[in-house]
Design a protein around this motif. Structure first.
Motif, PDB file in Angstrom:
ATOM      1  N   HIS A   1      11.403 -61.861 -60.236  1.00 16.13           N
ATOM      2  CA  HIS A   1      11.108 -61.467 -61.612  1.00 16.13           C
ATOM      3  C   HIS A   1       9.692 -60.949 -61.806  1.00 16.13           C
ATOM      4  O   HIS A   1       9.263 -60.691 -62.914  1.00 16.13           O
ATOM      5  CB  HIS A   1      11.407 -62.621 -62.572  1.00 16.13           C
ATOM      6  CG  HIS A   1      12.869 -62.873 -62.718  1.00 16.13           C
ATOM      7  ND1 HIS A   1      13.642 -62.260 -63.667  1.00 16.13           N
ATOM      8  CD2 HIS A   1      13.713 -63.632 -61.988  1.00 16.13           C
ATOM      9  CE1 HIS A   1      14.895 -62.653 -63.545  1.00 16.13           C
ATOM     10  NE2 HIS A   1      14.971 -63.489 -62.527  1.00 16.13           N
TER      11      HIS A   1
ATOM     12  N   HIS B   1      12.490 -54.888 -61.577  1.00 20.32           N
ATOM     13  CA  HIS B   1      13.809 -54.627 -62.145  1.00 20.32           C
ATOM     14  C   HIS B   1      13.657 -54.580 -63.649  1.00 20.32           C
ATOM     15  O   HIS B   1      12.846 -55.310 -64.224  1.00 20.32           O
ATOM     16  CB  HIS B   1      14.841 -55.665 -61.693  1.00 20.32           C
ATOM     17  CG  HIS B   1      14.644 -57.049 -62.204  1.00 20.32           C
ATOM     18  ND1 HIS B   1      14.249 -58.100 -61.408  1.00 20.32           N
ATOM     19  CD2 HIS B   1      14.794 -57.576 -63.447  1.00 20.32           C
ATOM     20  CE1 HIS B   1      14.187 -59.189 -62.124  1.00 20.32           C
ATOM     21  NE2 HIS B   1      14.501 -58.913 -63.365  1.00 20.32           N
TER      22      HIS B   1
ATOM     23  N   HIS C   1      16.033 -55.921 -69.585  1.00 11.97           N
ATOM     24  CA  HIS C   1      14.727 -56.328 -70.108  1.00 11.97           C
ATOM     25  C   HIS C   1      14.259 -55.371 -71.194  1.00 11.97           C
ATOM     26  O   HIS C   1      14.617 -54.199 -71.191  1.00 11.97           O
ATOM     27  CB  HIS C   1      13.690 -56.334 -68.982  1.00 11.97           C
ATOM     28  CG  HIS C   1      13.843 -57.477 -68.040  1.00 11.97           C
ATOM     29  ND1 HIS C   1      13.132 -58.642 -68.160  1.00 11.97           N
ATOM     30  CD2 HIS C   1      14.653 -57.640 -66.961  1.00 11.97           C
ATOM     31  CE1 HIS C   1      13.494 -59.468 -67.196  1.00 11.97           C
ATOM     32  NE2 HIS C   1      14.410 -58.889 -66.455  1.00 11.97           N
TER      33      HIS C   1
HETATM   34 MN   LIG Z   1      13.455 -60.265 -64.743  1.00 12.36          MN
END
Ligand SMILES: [Mn+2]
Ligand SMILES: [Mn+2]
Ligand SMILES: [Zn+2]
Ligand SMILES: [Zn+2]
Lengths: 152, 152
Positions: A41, A92, A96
DNA sequence: TTTGATATTGAGACTAAATATCATATAAGG
DNA sequence: CCTTATATGATATTTAGTCTCAATATCAAA
């Protein structure tokens, strides 16, 4: 050709759809890389990604990592964040919010920020220029409180 | 160490001050490179910069171009815009407003936009996080009207 | 389930952007 | 002027990223 991602529930499904829709094949290498990319993340680079894949015993060669990452960027599941230390860094972004990076020119510390107003600006500009917005990134460079003081 | 640029009238003066302030020398090579960088008002890359310097008979080796460009970035007279086709692209920003790039994922066309609201967001985030903002860049990726239609 | 056309993989060769090296040249203060 | 530390330039080196191609795997159609 590019996938509209917002219909899908998760990255893996979106990626599968992207591959199939473009006549490409779903392979264990591609799935392993995707999985590892979405397990991380924070910002990452190719070397780190390869290391983590190796550690976990997931197969996939260096070439496949580069090739798959290009597909992930093309399908807008991942974006290039910044080029630093001679190579690109990624994150990534599927699922989001558009977010912003504040980077200190003194100590290189980077803060990620979610900002309502930024999302509005991006949406507004998309409307104004009739763009179908897929992703946006704002980077602000300056001096953090610490470095600001040091620099008097 | 980094220069606060807003005191100076033009790029050359700001760059001289930056050099002197950091114990570096003002050389014809550095000035020629700076001048050429500020003569180009579009995005540029290192190869193009070297070509234009050669054409105009200005001296400076490839190594000096790389070295000087690094100094120009460090002094915030120039910023990296995006990494594409295997190398970095730049633009001079001294004396320019924060601006935004809209890039089409279909045809790769890039539009530069000045936006009031963006400047406000950048300023606001600077205040909020107590950052002394030097520069900001927003990139929005999506599909332009043309490519949007083609993609149905 | 088997087959076959075709896409993908992986090892390593290759390319080129960017950096490092170091002998020579030069800026700038005394 | 000198002096000396910094900068330059030619070129060697590094390394991120791409390309090649034989071997392998996917997947749709028998
Ligand atoms: Mn993430
Ligand atoms: Mn300009
Ligand atoms: Zn800092
Ligand atoms: Zn387009």
């Amino acid at each position: 050709m590019i996938l509209r991602i917002y219909r899908y529930k998760n990255g893996l499904e979106a990626f599968r759809e992207f591959l199939i829709h473009n006549g490409m094949r779903v392979t264990p290498e591609r799935e392993a890389i995707l999985e590892e990319v979405f397990a991380e993340h924070e910002h990452f680079d190719v070397e780190g990604l390869i290391m983590r894949l190796r550690q976990k015993g997931k197969r996939s060669s260096r070439a496949s990592v580069y090739r798959t990452l290009a597909l992930l960027v093309e399908s807008s599941l991942v974006q290039e964040v910044f080029y630093k230390d001679g190579h690109m860094h990624y994150e990534h972004i599927y699922g989001h919010e558009h977010h912003c990076h504040l980077r200190c020119l003194g100590c290189n510390k980077t803060i990620a920020i979610l900002d309502e107003a930024l999302a509005d600006v991006i949406e507004g500009l998309g409307m104004e220029y009739n763009f179908e917005v897929i992703s946006g990134r704002l980077e602000i460079f300056g001096f953090c409180p610490n470095c600001r003081d040091k620099n008097q």
